[in-house]
Design an enzyme around this catalytic site. Structure first.
Site, PDB file in Angstrom:
ATOM      1  N   CYS A 225       6.305  -0.139   7.411  1.00 36.54           N
ATOM      2  CA  CYS A 225       5.875   1.048   6.679  1.00 36.54           C
ATOM      3  C   CYS A 225       7.032   1.523   5.814  1.00 36.54           C
ATOM      4  CB  CYS A 225       5.469   2.148   7.656  1.00 36.54           C
ATOM      5  SG  CYS A 225       4.876   3.648   6.834  1.00 36.54           S
ATOM      6  N   LEU A 226       6.728   1.844   4.569  1.00 36.24           N
ATOM      7  CA  LEU A 226       7.778   2.297   3.655  1.00 36.24           C
ATOM      8  C   LEU A 226       8.403   3.610   4.119  1.00 36.24           C
ATOM      9  CD1 LEU A 226       6.045   1.410   0.261  1.00 36.24           C
ATOM     10  CD2 LEU A 226       7.837   0.126   1.463  1.00 36.24           C
TER      11      LEU A 226
ATOM     12  N   HIS B  36      -2.410   7.185   7.445  1.00 36.98           N
ATOM     13  CA  HIS B  36      -1.453   8.089   6.785  1.00 36.98           C
ATOM     14  C   HIS B  36      -2.128   9.386   6.340  1.00 36.98           C
ATOM     15  CE1 HIS B  36       2.421   6.101   6.493  1.00 36.98           C
ATOM     16  NE2 HIS B  36       1.901   4.991   5.996  1.00 36.98           N
TER      17      HIS B  36
ATOM     18  N   GLY C   1       0.845  -1.188   0.000  1.00 36.56           N
ATOM     19  CA  GLY C   1       0.000   0.000   0.000  1.00 36.56           C
ATOM     20  C   GLY C   1       0.876   1.232   0.000  1.00 36.56           C
TER      21      GLY C   1
ATOM     22  N   HIS D 160      -4.050   1.172   8.167  1.00 39.78           N
ATOM     23  CA  HIS D 160      -2.705   1.760   8.099  1.00 39.78           C
ATOM     24  C   HIS D 160      -2.673   2.894   7.060  1.00 39.78           C
ATOM     25  CE1 HIS D 160       1.875   1.109   7.943  1.00 39.78           C
ATOM     26  NE2 HIS D 160       1.655   1.865   6.888  1.00 39.78           N
ATOM     27  N   GLU D 161      -3.290   2.664   5.896  1.00 35.83           N
ATOM     28  CA  GLU D 161      -3.268   3.686   4.829  1.00 35.83           C
ATOM     29  C   GLU D 161      -4.137   4.884   5.186  1.00 35.83           C
ATOM     30  OE1 GLU D 161      -0.942   3.368   2.939  1.00 35.83           O
ATOM     31  OE2 GLU D 161      -0.589   1.215   3.074  1.00 35.83           O
TER      32      GLU D 161
ATOM     33  N   GLN E   4       2.965   9.944   1.619  1.00 37.61           N
ATOM     34  CA  GLN E   4       4.277   9.281   1.619  1.00 37.61           C
ATOM     35  C   GLN E   4       5.139   9.691   0.424  1.00 37.61           C
ATOM     36  OE1 GLN E   4       2.445   5.166   2.386  1.00 37.61           O
ATOM     37  NE2 GLN E   4       4.386   5.053   3.478  1.00 37.61           N
TER      38      GLN E   4
HETATM   39  O1  GNR Z   1       4.137  -2.705   2.679  1.00 39.98           O
HETATM   40  C1  GNR Z   1       3.486  -2.547   3.715  1.00 39.98           C
HETATM   41  N1  GNR Z   1       3.194  -3.625   4.489  1.00 39.98           N
HETATM   42  C2  GNR Z   1       2.279  -3.594   5.541  1.00 39.98           C
HETATM   43  C3  GNR Z   1       2.242  -4.683   6.409  1.00 39.98           C
HETATM   44  C4  GNR Z   1       1.335  -4.712   7.450  1.00 39.98           C
HETATM   45  C5  GNR Z   1       0.459  -3.675   7.627  1.00 39.98           C
HETATM   46  C6  GNR Z   1       0.499  -2.575   6.789  1.00 39.98           C
HETATM   47  C7  GNR Z   1       1.391  -2.527   5.747  1.00 39.98           C
HETATM   48  S1  GNR Z   1       1.399  -1.170   4.665  1.00 39.98           S
HETATM   49  C8  GNR Z   1       3.072  -1.186   4.125  1.00 39.98           C
HETATM   50  C9  GNR Z   1       3.307  -0.143   3.048  1.00 39.98           C
HETATM   51  C10 GNR Z   1       3.100   1.236   3.630  1.00 39.98           C
HETATM   52  O2  GNR Z   1       3.896   1.809   4.315  1.00 39.98           O
HETATM   53  N2  GNR Z   1       1.935   1.793   3.376  1.00 39.98           N
HETATM   54  O3  GNR Z   1       1.646   3.003   3.896  1.00 39.98           O
HETATM   55 NI    NI Z   2       2.845   3.134   5.736  1.00 41.79          NI
END
Ligand code: GNR
Ligand code: NI
Length: 184
Positions: free
Chosen positions: A105-106, A151, A58, A147-148, A63
Site C-alpha cells: 500500500c502506498l 480505503h 491503484g 483494497h481500494e 490517500q
Molecule cells: O500499488 C499497489 N499494489 C497492490 C498490490 C496488491 C494489492 C493491492 C495493491 S494497491 C497498491 C496501491 C495502493 O496503496 N492503493 O491503495
Molecule cells: Ni492502499
C-alpha cells in the site's frame, strides 16, 4: 520502470501521499455528488499522476487527503495501460472462495504481507462522466478493487493480519520513516 510509468501519467502534478498513522486514512469517505464535478475534474488527473509516479496500481482519494469515494486504478500500467476511474464503487457480490496474495500500500511504503480475501468480486461504480458500469474479476483485479474500496471505509490491508504480524509491520514502517527522515 518508473520512467515508463511517468510517461504513462496524464497531466497533473503529483500529490503528497498520506502515510500511516495519518488519521485521515481511518475515516469513512463520503459519496461523490454532482456538486463535486469541478473538484474531481482536477483531482482525477492529479491522482493518476501520483499513482503512476509512485508507482502503484491503484489510489483512493483518502490517500491524498480527500475523503471522497473516488478511486483511480490501472492494474497493468506497463503492459496494457487501462486507466479506470471508479466513483462511488460498491461491491455487489463476492465469492465465498478466498485467495491469498501479497499486498502493499502506498500509505505503508515498502511493507508487504499476504492478505486473504474473497477470490472474486463484482463491483458497480460510476465513471467521471456519470455513466454506470460493472466490473467483475479475480486475481490482482479482485484484490485491488477490494483494497481500494477498503480505503474508502478507513480499512487498511494490515487490518486483515494477526495482531502480531500487524504490530511487527507497523513498527518496521515507523522505523523506516524515522530512518528516512534522519538521512535527509
Ligand atoms: O500499488 C499497489 N499494489 C497492490 C498490490 C496488491 C494489492 C493491492 C495493491 S494497491 C497498491 C496501491 C495502493 O496503496 N492503493 O491503495
Ligand atoms: Ni492502499
Amino acid at each position: 520502470m518508473s520512467s515508463t510509468n511517468k510517461s504513462a501519467a496524464p497531466n497533473g502534478a503529483s500529490l503528497p501521499i498520506r502515510l500511516v498513522p495519518d488519521p485521515v486514512l481511518r475515516k469513512t469517505a463520503r459519496a461523490v455528488t454532482p456538486d463535486d464535478a469541478a473538484e474531481i475534474a482536477t483531482l482525477i488527473p492529479a491522482m493518476f499522476a501520483t499513482m503512476y509516479a509512485a508507482p502503484g496500481i491503484g489510489l483512493a482519494a483518502p490517500q491524498i487527503g480527500r475523503l471522497l469515494r473516488l478511486v483511480v486504478m490501472d492494474i497493468a500500467p506497463d503492459q496494457t495501460p487501462a486507466p479506470k476511474v471508479l466513483i462511488n464503487p460498491e461491491i455487489l457480490e463476492s465469492s465465498t472462495e478466498t485467495a491469498t496474495r501479497e499486498e502493499g500500500c502506498l500509505s505503508l511504503p515498502e511493507q508487504y504481507a499476504d492478505v486473504t480475501r474473497p477470490a472474486w468480486v463484482r463491483v458497480k461504480y460510476q465513471d467521471e462522466h456519470g455513466a454506470r458500469h460493472e466490473i467483475a474479476g479475480d486475481g490482482l483485479l479482485a484484490a485491488c478493487l477490494q483494497h481500494e474500496i477498503d480505503h474508502l471505509n478507513g480499512v487498511l490491508f494490515v487490518d486483515y493480519l494477526s495482531a502480531l504480524k500487524r504490530n511487527i509491520l507497523l513498527r518496521k514502517l515507523a522505523k523506516d520513516i524515522r530512518d528516512r527522515a534522519g538521512k535527509k
